[in-house]
Scaffold this active site. Structure first.
Site, short mmCIF file in Angstrom:
data_model
loop_
_atom_site.label_atom_id
_atom_site.label_comp_id
_atom_site.label_asym_id
_atom_site.label_seq_id
_atom_site.Cartn_x
_atom_site.Cartn_y
_atom_site.Cartn_z
N CYS A 81 59.94 25.27 11.67
CA CYS A 81 59.13 26.51 11.20
C CYS A 81 58.41 26.02 9.94
O CYS A 81 57.50 25.24 10.32
CB CYS A 81 60.24 27.70 10.81
SG CYS A 81 59.72 29.33 10.52
N HIS A 181 61.95 28.61 16.15
CA HIS A 181 63.21 28.06 15.71
C HIS A 181 64.11 27.57 16.74
O HIS A 181 64.72 28.56 17.61
CB HIS A 181 64.23 29.30 14.80
CG HIS A 181 63.49 29.38 13.71
ND1 HIS A 181 63.80 28.83 12.50
CD2 HIS A 181 62.78 30.48 13.17
CE1 HIS A 181 63.38 29.28 11.44
NE2 HIS A 181 62.51 30.22 11.97
N GLU A 183 67.04 26.50 17.19
CA GLU A 183 68.65 26.50 16.73
C GLU A 183 68.61 28.20 16.85
O GLU A 183 69.77 28.56 17.03
CB GLU A 183 68.96 26.18 15.35
CG GLU A 183 68.18 27.09 13.99
CD GLU A 183 66.88 27.01 13.63
OE1 GLU A 183 66.46 27.55 12.88
OE2 GLU A 183 66.14 26.17 14.41
#
Length: 200
Positions: A81, A181, A183
């Site tokens: 990001c 992202h 994650e």
């Protein structure tokens, strides 16, 4: 087991990134220690918020020289990001240009889109030969939250579209980066992180 440092410079989803990397088998340390960042098998540079604020945080811990030293030592780096955005030469927010780390040529600018931020799930147009996206279907979706992006980059570029095409991921030698992202991207993000670990 690969040892990965998630760089703590006051910005980013540190624990989310840690958990996601541990899920795919990495040994993870979340730290601001640049010596540890230099020595790890892999370094993840996260980031949320404003480009200038993230650069200030990186500068405060001397991260720029540490990241450059990693690359000279042939050790990989993954930006996520705003952690991807700061790898570029510069970022422009609200008419103000801030200097980036300059590891990727190009500028990060506001997306020309009717609705910002670009928030939610989107597909990525993956370039042939990508290692990050290896084994994934073309309709795989990843989670984005951003209003700014790079339009051009060096290396192997994969793009997404929100109002206009933008750089969703970069693979340039030892530097890898995603605008989305991983994650927060469930199984798809886990696969991408596992693919990255396999390159370390």
């Amino acid at each position: 087991m690969q040892k990965v440092v998630v760089l703590d410079y006051g910005s980013g989803n540190l624990r989310s990134a840690q958990r996601a990397l541990e899920r795919v088998g990495a040994e993870v340390d979340v730290t601001a220690d640049t010596a540890a960042a230099l020595d790890a098998d892999g370094l993840v540079v996260p980031g949320v918020g404003a480009f200038a604020a993230c650069m200030a945080g990186l500068d405060a811990i001397g991260a720029g020289p540490a990241i450059e030293a990693r690359l000279r030592a042939m050790r990989p780096v993954l930006g996520i990001c705003v952690g991807m955005q700061v790898l570029f030469t510069a970022g422009v927010e609200h008419g103000v240009e801030s200097k980036g780390l300059g590891l990727l040529p190009g500028r990060v600018e506001r997306l020309a889109a009717p609705i910002l931020p670009h928030m939610g799930w989107n597909t990525v147009d993956v370039s042939a030969g990508s290692k990050l996206f290896a084994g994934m279907a073309a309709d795989t979706r990843f989670y984005f939250v951003h209003s700014y992006a790079a339009r051009h980059a060096s290396g192997l570029i994969s793009r997404a579209t929100h109002g206009e095409p933008f750089v969703a991921a970069v693979e340039d030698g030892l530097v890898s980066a995603t605008q989305f992202h991983p994650e927060k991207s469930g199984d798809a993000g886990a696969q991408l992180l596992e693919n990255w670990l396999a390159t370390l």
